[in-house]
Design an enzyme around this catalytic site. Structure first.
Site, PDB file in Angstrom:
ATOM      1  N   GLU A 169       0.818  -1.207   0.000  1.00 44.08           N
ATOM      2  CA  GLU A 169       0.000   0.000   0.000  1.00 44.08           C
ATOM      3  C   GLU A 169       0.858   1.267   0.000  1.00 44.08           C
ATOM      4  O   GLU A 169       0.619   2.204   0.755  1.00 44.08           O
ATOM      5  CB  GLU A 169      -0.956  -0.020   1.201  1.00 44.08           C
ATOM      6  CG  GLU A 169      -1.930  -1.189   1.124  1.00 44.08           C
ATOM      7  CD  GLU A 169      -2.911  -1.268   2.289  1.00 44.08           C
ATOM      8  OE1 GLU A 169      -2.617  -0.723   3.358  1.00 44.08           O
ATOM      9  OE2 GLU A 169      -3.981  -1.866   2.109  1.00 44.08           O
ATOM     10  N   ASP A 194      -8.693  -8.736   4.079  1.00 44.97           N
ATOM     11  CA  ASP A 194      -8.374  -7.709   5.073  1.00 44.97           C
ATOM     12  C   ASP A 194      -9.454  -7.596   6.134  1.00 44.97           C
ATOM     13  O   ASP A 194     -10.247  -6.658   6.095  1.00 44.97           O
ATOM     14  CB  ASP A 194      -8.178  -6.359   4.365  1.00 44.97           C
ATOM     15  CG  ASP A 194      -7.554  -5.314   5.278  1.00 44.97           C
ATOM     16  OD1 ASP A 194      -6.971  -5.696   6.302  1.00 44.97           O
ATOM     17  OD2 ASP A 194      -7.645  -4.114   4.948  1.00 44.97           O
ATOM     18  N   GLU A 213     -12.542  -2.232  12.252  1.00 44.77           N
ATOM     19  CA  GLU A 213     -12.514  -1.454  11.009  1.00 44.77           C
ATOM     20  C   GLU A 213     -13.667  -1.806  10.070  1.00 44.77           C
ATOM     21  O   GLU A 213     -14.366  -0.930   9.579  1.00 44.77           O
ATOM     22  CB  GLU A 213     -11.174  -1.668  10.290  1.00 44.77           C
ATOM     23  CG  GLU A 213     -11.105  -0.968   8.942  1.00 44.77           C
ATOM     24  CD  GLU A 213      -9.754  -1.123   8.254  1.00 44.77           C
ATOM     25  OE1 GLU A 213      -8.844  -1.721   8.850  1.00 44.77           O
ATOM     26  OE2 GLU A 213      -9.634  -0.637   7.118  1.00 44.77           O
TER      27      GLU A 213
END
Lengths: 666, 666
Positions: free
Chosen positions: A274, A353, A381
């Site tokens: 990333e 993820d 998240e």
């Protein structure tokens, strides 16, 4: 900083019984000059006094004149495994046996936990040693005080690029020790700006203080490292891990760091991910990068934890051949065995993820000659931002219990990451933590169960989700059995409820881009992130079989075969592995589309059930806790309704197939 | 601030012909102590010298000894309408007749424009007066230097909450005067933070200087006002427009403002919109709010411009009854006639928000007894961010030419907003401007055509899109006829191309939320903004007929009838007014779905044609301009491809209907 005093979480002891004794303490083979032992005594005193009203005078003081005397005996027993303990109550008091200081501390917390859960001090009994050598928390705290994916306020470690150390720091260390955490990474894996300078003189004094506070509670301090440090702080023009000058720079740097921070446990590195720099930039392998740092840190006993979250994050959504799920295995499997002894790979539980449902990463156990750790996320998240209730231990348990078929016998993920499978010592579990400087630490008071639970589970992976939930409830609240049971059941069904009203059958990602709270069915469908559901008017799902991306073939053959066939693929993962028509008949006798409708209507309804159950606890839990959590449930209900309606509308509009029950779909 | 000098846009005169005369200037009925007249002479001198090489010595200086002498005669002629001019070249020179200073300035710029477009000075000829009394630019500049929806750098008016005045400020005023702009609102309609203090002593000195620079070029300075000023800067607990104390506060405040800023034109107000405070908070009408301010400012000759962009921005997407398109008419029509004389309503061209295709707002002409202005946006918020080429004058022309049927004869929007329909004087056009501190002012050099074009069009609404484009090209570039023609054709087809590859047939909004660049077909579909396409597997579009939301009925009956029937509804607006099956046959003989596919493939291809045409101009335009614009075209092609593929894939996946031509859809 907050003006109101923070809570004590599960260490906010309430009276368990009214004791009538006075305690004395006895050390055999340990000394109270050992600071961890001294802290164990401090915790015992603080806990016993609050739990039973019994006094534990400082040793050396006169005994009280009256009443019965009990003795806490702390005894060195070399037969006890590292960090383990044996506790045994008797009419004389309690015996704690351990072979090291951490064992003593954990034994004392075990006594307090058992008392908090209903036993008398004289009745406690347990023999335990940690399932996992490494039991770590990963903070994604930034030095400006923000927290990446933080849902509980700002960082309590940093403010305006300075390290904050205060009473709260010590409390935090106490909490972590009480659940068996022995390593903490204090900064975000995305190391930028000031955080790159944590390994410079600018921060050494404060870091040394922090590492001592941690150390006094049996915790090693770790830091996330910027792989490009030679460039960013060293002024070099390369960070090629095979470049002699780069290696020399790191040798000097790590020496400097350990001169100032002798207690440092090591470094966590996110490289080539990333946008982060890494060895790929220089045509080197991940092993080249990790081993170089491993070799450099070896003289100091430090370790390198190397994350496996490497994938192409600029994928073209039109490209159906590239599969992000494959990336970890594709990048790391070939190098199995090439990593040095003091390097450990940290592998996310699933290949994507931290979605509410994913298969287990095929790297776990897929690597057979490499130290490996399991990474999970208790920061919610993708699972409700600590607004929605989502008890994650059941999810982690599923991962730990998963049979990888990497060998006969010790083949579960729990076996692999504990080191049992390969007999390695560098192994364990890490969690991306869910804390912040909110006065209750976790935003939603109930989210603390994931914090507590991760620690307990990583210490003892045989504990059940229910056992952990019950412990946390007993320690945190002072509830009658019926109310405790209501709360326990709420926790235990919360993950399934969240799953029901969000993305169906393992497909994931139907979430608002960037923020990751609330639905956006197509939000990641045309993005660069490799996160697609491929829904059309006939069906949905990603073909990851041997006829599709081939991801299923990354598993050992038993699992590969199971996942490859939609008839044997676990249905909760059906859409992760297969593109399935809406008219496909599930084992329940429902079509896929009807399952989507039903589960979303049920999920929203069951979320309302959670909120109603919480309402029933009014008066039984402290009023401010009740109010705070109720506020969260109000938001969760809005969210659940939004998920239900958007997902149902999306699939109804796309498939044209009506709900059999004729409920409202927009 | 930029270090490189900014460009002079269309005033960067290039040699039109090689003159051989010397000029003298003569003022009759005007004086060069009139600063606007003095500036007209300055502009004449600067322009003539650059365009022809002929000298225009300062008056009073000795004439040159040799060569022919031409005379610029500026004559006061009371028969010329306000701000109008008559220019007439002859062998003696040029005569400018006007009845006021602005007329003189505009006349001079007209001379320079005609020379720039190919005439000799001695041949110029034009009689003109503005179509619209108010010709305004609205800056959405914030005082921190950012610009809301700005795509050309930061603000050149503000830096760190201070007002910046420098040479660029004067150049900006010159550019605006050269295209006939006579009013400029210098701050964002969302008035927050420091901007609320623009009406306090903190900024008066700088504002006075700015208003003088503007005034010297015939421009009135306006400011956006925070309706909650009595609370935010006055310390009161209400801003109820009917509260005596509030009125008294405003009276004092406006007196204070005009004492210090006598040149101020008035205020622009965004109230009760997107979270801005307004009279609704106190149960008052929009007229209550606007009239109160109008009355307060009246003694100073100021005006209040009141925006009609009021709608429910927290709509539930499930609600198909509420229709954002209806909101402006619903909120303002009932109060028609209630607004005071010095109040003018500013109405966006369409009922939604500056989409590439919308019907004309039914408020325009729907109001029959109220001063009204047309608001358009040359900042390309939804039309390509000044990356994609999109010449907007054709869109504005369509709006101006639209017959509202509000009366016999003078019923076009151009009639209404010019004041011709009602005989009112407070009327005109405003544009949300597309400038910033980029050295070329508009990011994309070609986007300057919209800046130029808006000014020219608001001055003379009879100009065609092509005439304006040709003027701008001739003034800006020094191109041979063939190349000028290539560029002109690029501009003229650019809006249709953008429309083709973005959202189809008037539906709008399939844009990335918040940013508004690039596609996200469902991005606003489940949002709170009232912006839905309602696509399902059978069709798409919003039923705004008498059987739907009834929006079509807000028009006068001729238009209402036309829009209400999908057979007579203009097809470019079909999906705005109707929910239409994919299999619906369009007048072209194509089905709706095939039209979507075809137009998107064509749009992308035609965008490539634009880029290729630009490539053909290499060498003909200055290299740095060529390079800058080429960079933009590269981005536009990515964008067009993304739009094409996402829109086509979305509808193919949803409808299951294949492209007749078998092209690649994902």
């Amino acid at each position: 900083m907050e003006t109101k005093k923070w809570t004590q979480l599960w260490l906010d002891y309430h009276k368990a019984y009214e004791g009538d004794c006075v305690w004395e303490t006895k050390l055999e083979g340990f000394s109270d000059s050992q600071v961890v032992v001294a802290n164990a005594l401090y915790e015992f005193r603080r806990g016993i006094e609050a739990l039973t009203g019994e006094m534990v005078p400082d040793s050396g003081k006169d005994k009280a004149d009256e009443g019965k005397t009990l003795t806490l005996t702390i005894q060195n027993n070399k037969a006890i495994p590292s960090e383990g303990y044996h506790i045994e109550g008797s009419e004389k008091g309690v015996l704690v046996e351990a072979s090291d200081e951490r064992g003593v501390l954990y034994g004392v917390f075990a006594i307090l936990r058992q008392i908090g859960c209903g036993k008398k001090a004289t009745e406690v009994s347990e023999t335990a040693s940690p399932s996992n050598p490494l039991r770590m928390m990963n903070h994604w705290d930034n030095m400006d005080g923000s927290i990446e994916r933080g849902y509980s306020g700002e960082s309590f470690f940093y403010e305006k690029e300075e390290i904050v150390i205060n009473d709260r720091t010590r409390d935090y260390a106490r909490f972590m020790a009480s659940i068996g955490i022995n390593g903490i990474v204090i900064n975000n894996v995305n190391v930028k700006g000031a955080a790159s300078y944590l390994i410079t003189d600018r921060y050494f004094d404060q870091l040394a203080r922090l590492s001592e506070i941690f150390n006094d509670y049996g915790i090693s301090l770790f830091m996330s490292l910027n792989f490009a440090s030679p460039i960013e702080i060293g002024g070099m023009d390369t960070c090629d891990p095979l470049d002699e000058n780069v290696i020399a720079w790191w040798e000097n740097k790590v020496k400097e760091v350990y001169d100032r921070l002798p207690l440092l446990g090591g470094f966590l590195v996110k490289a080539d991910s990333e946008g982060r720099p890494g060895p790929f930039t220089y045509g080197r392998t991940q092993a080249d990068g990790a081993n170089m740092l491993g070799d450099v840190i070896k003289p100091y006993g430090g370790i390198i934890i190397w994350r496996c979250f490497v994938y192409n994050c600029t994928q073209d959504w039109r490209d159906t051949k590239t599969d992000r799920a494959r990336a970890g295995y594709d990048y790391f499997k070939d190098l199995d065995g090439a990593y040095h002894d003091n390097v450990v790979l940290q592998i996310k539980n699933g290949p994507m993820d931290f979605q509410i449902r994913e298969p287990v990463s095929p790297l776990l156990g897929g690597l057979q000659h490499t130290n490996q750790m399991l990474e999970v996320q208790i920061a919610q998240e993708y699972t409700g931002h600590q607004i929605d209730l989502c008890y994650l231990i059941p999810l982690f348990k599923e991962v730990l219990d998963f049979h990888t078929y990497c060998c006969e016998g010790k083949d579960t993920v729990a076996d692999v990451v504990s080191g049992r499978t390969m007999g390695n010592k560098l192994a364990g579990m890490a969690a991306v933590i869910n804390t912040g400087n909110d006065m209750n630490w976790t935003g939603n008071d109930l989210a603390a169960v994931n914090l507590y639970g991760f620690g307990r589970l990583s210490f003892d992976t045989t504990l059940s989700s229910e056992e952990i939930a019950k412990e946390w409830i007993a320690l945190t609240f002072d509830l009658p059995e019926k109310e405790a049971d209501v709360l326990c059941k709420m926790l235990l069904r919360s993950r399934e409820i969240y799953e029901k009203y969000s993305s169906p059958l393992g497909i994931g990602w139907m979430v608002t881009p960037n923020g990751h709270y609330g639905p956006s069915v197509d939000g990641y469908e045309y993005s660069r992130w490799g996160t697609y559901h491929r829904a059309d008017h006939l069906g949905i799902g990603v073909d990851r079989t041997d006829k599709g991306t081939g991801y299923a073939q990354q598993y050992y053959k038993e699992n590969a075969k199971m996942y490859n066939d939609p008839k044997t693929c676990p249905e909760e993962l059906l859409l992760f592995f297969h593109h399935i028509p809406y008219t496909w008949m599930l084992k329940t006798g429902k079509t896929l589309i009807q399952h989507i409708y039903d589960s979303h209507f049920e999920g929203e309804e069951e979320a309302r059930g959670l909120a109603a159950d919480w309402d029933s606890l009014k008066g039984a839990v402290p009023e401010e806790v009740f109010d705070r959590v109720k506020e969260r449930f109000d938001l969760q209900l809005d969210n659940a309704r939004e998920w239900r309606d958007q997902v149902n509308s999306y699939f109804y509009r796309k498939s044209g197939i009506a709900d059999e029950k004729g409920r409202t779909i927009y």
